[in-house]
Motif scaffolding. Structure first.
Motif, PDB file in Angstrom:
ATOM      1  N   ARG A  18      -3.731  -1.306  -2.045  1.00 18.37           N
ATOM      2  CA  ARG A  18      -4.971  -2.000  -1.673  1.00 18.37           C
ATOM      3  C   ARG A  18      -6.017  -1.072  -1.059  1.00 18.37           C
ATOM      4  NH1 ARG A  18      -0.947  -5.350   0.347  1.00 18.37           N
ATOM      5  NH2 ARG A  18      -1.382  -4.681   2.489  1.00 18.37           N
ATOM      6  N   THR A  19      -5.615  -0.206  -0.160  1.00 18.91           N
ATOM      7  CA  THR A  19      -6.549   0.612   0.611  1.00 18.91           C
ATOM      8  C   THR A  19      -6.432   2.081   0.221  1.00 18.91           C
ATOM      9  OG1 THR A  19      -6.259  -0.917   2.466  1.00 18.91           O
ATOM     10  CG2 THR A  19      -7.327   1.200   2.936  1.00 18.91           C
ATOM     11  N   ILE A  20      -7.601   2.711   0.005  1.00 21.26           N
ATOM     12  CA  ILE A  20      -7.631   4.142  -0.315  1.00 21.26           C
ATOM     13  C   ILE A  20      -7.936   4.908   0.964  1.00 21.26           C
ATOM     14  CG2 ILE A  20      -8.704   5.923  -1.742  1.00 21.26           C
ATOM     15  CD1 ILE A  20      -9.519   3.735  -3.696  1.00 21.26           C
ATOM     16  N   ARG A  21      -7.120   5.882   1.273  1.00 19.28           N
ATOM     17  CA  ARG A  21      -7.290   6.661   2.498  1.00 19.28           C
ATOM     18  C   ARG A  21      -8.606   7.441   2.473  1.00 19.28           C
ATOM     19  NH1 ARG A  21      -1.768   7.055   1.256  1.00 19.28           N
ATOM     20  NH2 ARG A  21      -2.158   8.895  -0.051  1.00 19.28           N
ATOM     21  N   PRO A  22      -9.279   7.602   3.614  1.00 20.59           N
ATOM     22  CA  PRO A  22     -10.546   8.342   3.674  1.00 20.59           C
ATOM     23  C   PRO A  22     -10.402   9.748   3.104  1.00 20.59           C
ATOM     24  CG  PRO A  22     -10.145   7.195   5.744  1.00 20.59           C
ATOM     25  CD  PRO A  22      -8.884   7.065   4.936  1.00 20.59           C
ATOM     26  N   GLY A  23     -11.335  10.114   2.220  1.00 25.04           N
ATOM     27  CA  GLY A  23     -11.316  11.440   1.618  1.00 25.04           C
ATOM     28  C   GLY A  23     -10.326  11.605   0.496  1.00 25.04           C
ATOM     29  N   ASP A  24      -9.558  10.562   0.178  1.00 25.40           N
ATOM     30  CA  ASP A  24      -8.533  10.638  -0.864  1.00 25.40           C
ATOM     31  C   ASP A  24      -9.029   9.944  -2.131  1.00 25.40           C
ATOM     32  OD1 ASP A  24      -6.181  11.340  -1.991  1.00 25.40           O
ATOM     33  OD2 ASP A  24      -4.902   9.985  -0.833  1.00 25.40           O
ATOM     34  N   VAL A  25      -8.315  10.154  -3.242  1.00 23.50           N
ATOM     35  CA  VAL A  25      -8.619   9.481  -4.503  1.00 23.50           C
ATOM     36  C   VAL A  25      -7.324   8.959  -5.105  1.00 23.50           C
ATOM     37  CG1 VAL A  25     -10.631  10.940  -4.975  1.00 23.50           C
ATOM     38  CG2 VAL A  25      -8.394  11.587  -5.905  1.00 23.50           C
ATOM     39  N   VAL A  26      -7.454   7.957  -5.954  1.00 23.13           N
ATOM     40  CA  VAL A  26      -6.315   7.463  -6.724  1.00 23.13           C
ATOM     41  C   VAL A  26      -6.240   8.307  -7.995  1.00 23.13           C
ATOM     42  CG1 VAL A  26      -5.287   5.488  -7.897  1.00 23.13           C
ATOM     43  CG2 VAL A  26      -6.617   5.144  -5.811  1.00 23.13           C
ATOM     44  N   ALA A  27      -5.186   9.083  -8.143  1.00 21.73           N
ATOM     45  CA  ALA A  27      -5.052  10.042  -9.237  1.00 21.73           C
ATOM     46  C   ALA A  27      -4.827   9.338 -10.578  1.00 21.73           C
ATOM     47  CB  ALA A  27      -3.892  10.990  -8.940  1.00 21.73           C
ATOM     48  N   PRO A  28      -5.017  10.061 -11.697  1.00 20.32           N
ATOM     49  CA  PRO A  28      -4.819   9.458 -13.020  1.00 20.32           C
ATOM     50  C   PRO A  28      -3.447   8.833 -13.221  1.00 20.32           C
ATOM     51  CG  PRO A  28      -5.971  11.537 -13.244  1.00 20.32           C
ATOM     52  CD  PRO A  28      -5.575  11.427 -11.810  1.00 20.32           C
ATOM     53  N   ASP A  29      -2.385   9.408 -12.603  1.00 19.34           N
ATOM     54  CA  ASP A  29      -1.046   8.869 -12.803  1.00 19.34           C
ATOM     55  C   ASP A  29      -0.643   7.887 -11.705  1.00 19.34           C
ATOM     56  OD1 ASP A  29      -0.897  10.700 -10.795  1.00 19.34           O
ATOM     57  OD2 ASP A  29       0.840  11.785 -11.572  1.00 19.34           O
ATOM     58  N   GLU A  30      -1.638   7.425 -10.935  1.00 14.88           N
ATOM     59  CA  GLU A  30      -1.402   6.410  -9.906  1.00 14.88           C
ATOM     60  C   GLU A  30      -2.223   5.173 -10.230  1.00 14.88           C
ATOM     61  OE1 GLU A  30      -0.715   9.334  -6.014  1.00 14.88           O
ATOM     62  OE2 GLU A  30      -2.748   8.659  -6.521  1.00 14.88           O
ATOM     63  N   ARG A  31      -1.956   4.095  -9.504  1.00 10.57           N
ATOM     64  CA  ARG A  31      -2.741   2.871  -9.683  1.00 10.57           C
ATOM     65  C   ARG A  31      -2.743   2.072  -8.392  1.00 10.57           C
ATOM     66  NH1 ARG A  31       0.211  -1.720  -9.727  1.00 10.57           N
ATOM     67  NH2 ARG A  31       2.443  -1.579 -10.273  1.00 10.57           N
ATOM     68  N   LEU A  32      -3.735   1.206  -8.263  1.00  9.82           N
ATOM     69  CA  LEU A  32      -3.747   0.222  -7.190  1.00  9.82           C
ATOM     70  C   LEU A  32      -3.005  -1.019  -7.680  1.00  9.82           C
ATOM     71  CD1 LEU A  32      -7.463   0.560  -5.995  1.00  9.82           C
ATOM     72  CD2 LEU A  32      -5.425   1.542  -4.924  1.00  9.82           C
ATOM     73  N   SER A  33      -3.055  -2.096  -6.928  1.00 14.15           N
ATOM     74  CA  SER A  33      -2.437  -3.346  -7.391  1.00 14.15           C
ATOM     75  C   SER A  33      -3.082  -3.748  -8.713  1.00 14.15           C
ATOM     76  CB  SER A  33      -2.652  -4.451  -6.354  1.00 14.15           C
ATOM     77  OG  SER A  33      -4.033  -4.773  -6.264  1.00 14.15           O
ATOM     78  N   TRP A  34      -2.345  -4.511  -9.512  1.00 12.87           N
ATOM     79  CA  TRP A  34      -2.875  -4.859 -10.837  1.00 12.87           C
ATOM     80  C   TRP A  34      -4.147  -5.690 -10.744  1.00 12.87           C
ATOM     81  CZ3 TRP A  34      -2.272  -2.184 -14.848  1.00 12.87           C
ATOM     82  CH2 TRP A  34      -1.066  -1.520 -15.105  1.00 12.87           C
ATOM     83  N   GLY A  35      -4.282  -6.486  -9.705  1.00 12.44           N
ATOM     84  CA  GLY A  35      -5.519  -7.259  -9.525  1.00 12.44           C
ATOM     85  C   GLY A  35      -6.713  -6.339  -9.335  1.00 12.44           C
ATOM     86  N   ARG A  36      -6.560  -5.351  -8.447  1.00 11.14           N
ATOM     87  CA  ARG A  36      -7.652  -4.410  -8.209  1.00 11.14           C
ATOM     88  C   ARG A  36      -7.868  -3.498  -9.417  1.00 11.14           C
ATOM     89  NH1 ARG A  36      -5.703  -5.890  -3.457  1.00 11.14           N
ATOM     90  NH2 ARG A  36      -7.079  -5.936  -1.615  1.00 11.14           N
ATOM     91  N   THR A  37      -6.793  -3.106 -10.071  1.00 12.10           N
ATOM     92  CA  THR A  37      -6.909  -2.272 -11.269  1.00 12.10           C
ATOM     93  C   THR A  37      -7.669  -3.002 -12.372  1.00 12.10           C
ATOM     94  OG1 THR A  37      -4.861  -1.067 -10.777  1.00 12.10           O
ATOM     95  CG2 THR A  37      -5.608  -1.070 -13.071  1.00 12.10           C
ATOM     96  N   THR A  38      -7.389  -4.274 -12.533  1.00 12.58           N
ATOM     97  CA  THR A  38      -8.091  -5.072 -13.540  1.00 12.58           C
ATOM     98  C   THR A  38      -9.571  -5.177 -13.207  1.00 12.58           C
ATOM     99  OG1 THR A  38      -6.093  -6.365 -14.011  1.00 12.58           O
ATOM    100  CG2 THR A  38      -8.214  -7.330 -14.660  1.00 12.58           C
ATOM    101  N   GLY A  39      -9.884  -5.377 -11.935  1.00 11.15           N
ATOM    102  CA  GLY A  39     -11.284  -5.461 -11.527  1.00 11.15           C
ATOM    103  C   GLY A  39     -12.042  -4.177 -11.818  1.00 11.15           C
TER     104      GLY A  39
END
Length: 440
Positions: A18-39
């Motif tokens: 749900r939450t992305i840490r300050p200064g961080d990114v969600v990498a190509p081989d990672e994902r957030l929850s499917w609800g947020r990913t769909t959005g």
């Protein structure tokens, strides 16, 4: 990344999803929850939509077919690059001029043949890059050449924009003004969608002025396959489409480098795969009636603002685009966009393409005090704007092809002569600088 049968399908959950840490990114081989990913995937669809559907409208291709193949091409790209390069493959504006020219002589099928040949050329370049690296591309097409080729494509399309503007000048003017204002009035995603906002506003004005024909929408069914067209191959289109390969190479390499910078990952080893993937997607699109594809800068903005580079979001976007392509009513509605809106959008877009070439020069600090660079930038632009044309048997070379060849020939020819004669301005300035440092 989770092991799967399909390369790139399978992601590690980022943090709590749900939450992305300050200064961080969600990498190509990672994902957030499917609800947020769909959005986020839906945001990518909105970001690509305006530019992607404008290309088939301008060229006369079926919009639904292009949407379907853009979604399929995106999925193919994600699989071939093993999920390492997040990207949406939308319609490339580099194909507008050659498609328009070839359709007049060979029809839509002949233009599709040119798209397939372009995809094959891009695939071969990608294979060479995969085996030999990207250094040779930088030698063949330094920034002054790349900028010239990108700029001349936009400027060559100027007459096409005027043809549409002249049909419905009021609607075209409203569309242009709306696009320009949207870019400065709105922030965030809406600001980046100035093209789409302008098209919507222009479309509403056209509707109020009675310039929109909805008869085709009522006749279209809700569900079904779009119109498919098989390509035919003619040697005469080679000269029209060959320069597009150079532009697609520059766009794809630039996209991979941008994503690598933002995700802090070394993606040079996968650059060849990205080129081959776009080549396969372009061949696939051309084989059935879709527009040629390229990696989309519009979607980089979504990634930069959301800090989500997960390829899972692009799977969502690709699948949603495929779904839209299977709704004939959507394609029929897109096809109602009138000439005035297309002319207004074309005026802005073609101008932006031209300035993108200038931006390449500025970002790479191209020295225009150097007469070689001045010639490389200037002569091809005149060739493209005037649309110089030469015919060799069945092959026709028009402004874009001749301008692209001129940029390459002028740069490498003048540079070779200057080195042999010892008159290379760049080398002279380096020598003067070294002498000055030695004296100090």
């Amino acid at each position: 990344m989770t092991k799967t049968l399909i390369p790139g399908l399978g992601w590690t959950l980022y943090g709590d999803g749900r939450t992305i840490r300050p200064g961080d990114v969600v990498a190509p081989d990672e994902r957030l929850s499917w609800g947020r990913t769909t959005g986020i995937g839906m945001q990518h669809v909105v970001a690509m939509f305006g530019a992607t559907f404008l290309v088939p409208l301008i060229t006369g291709f079926p919009p639904a077919t292009t949407l379907l193949f853009s979604g399929l091409g995106t999925i193919l790209f994600l699989i071939i690059t093993a999920g390492r390069v997040p990207s949406y493959l939308g319609s490339s504006f580099a194909f507008l001029a050659p498609v328009g020219a070839s359709m007049g002589q060979y029809g839509m099928s002949g233009a599709l043949g040119g798209i397939v040949m372009t995809g094959a050329g891009l695939f071969l370049v990608g294979l060479l890059v995969h085996l030999a690296g990207t250094r040779w591309i930088q030698v063949l097409m330094p920034p002054v050449v790349t900028g010239a080729i990108v700029a001349l494509i936009g400027l060559n399309l100027a007459p096409a924009a005027w043809d549409n503007v002249n049909v419905e000048p009021v609607t075209a003017t409203v569309t242009i003004v709306s696009m320009l204002l949207a870019g400065v009035l709105f922030r965030g995603l809406l600001g980046r969608l100035s093209i789409l906002v302008g098209v919507v506003v222009g479309y509403l004005v056209a509707w109020l002025r009675g310039e929109v024909d909805f008869s085709g929408v009522g006749e279209a069914s809700w569900f079904g396959l779009p119109d498919f067209t098989a390509p035919t191959f003619h040697i005469g289109v080679i000269g029209l489409f060959l320069p597009v390969v150079l532009v697609l190479v520059a766009e794809n390499v630039g996209h991979v480098k941008s994503v690598a910078l933002m995700t802090h990952r070394d993606l040079d080893p996968v650059t060849g795969r990205a080129l081959m993937a776009d080549g396969v997607a372009t061949m696939f699109a051309g084989s059935g009636g879709g527009s040629g594809t390229t990696t989309y800068a519009e979607n980089i903005g979504v990634m930069a603002s959301s800090r989500v580079y997960s390829t899972a979001a692009y799977w969502v976007a690709g699948l949603f685009a495929i779904a839209l392509g299977l709704l004939p009513k959507v394609g029929a509605l897109i096809a109602t966009v009138p000439a005035g809106v297309l002319g207004g959008a074309g005026t802005v877009l073609y101008g932006m393409i031209g300035i993108l070439g200038v931006r390449i020069w500025v970002q790479n600090r191209v020295d225009f005090a150097n007469p070689i660079n001045l010639a490389v930038a200037g002569v091809p632009l005149i060739i493209a704007v005037a649309n110089f044309t030469m015919v060799f048997g069945d092959i026709v070379f028009e402004g874009i092809a001749l301008g692209s060849f001129a940029a390459l020939a002028i740069h490498h020819g003048m540079s070779l002569i200057a080195r042999l004669r010892g008159t290379d301005p760049g080398a002279q300035r380096e020598a003067e600088g070294a002498e000055e440092q030695a004296l100090n």
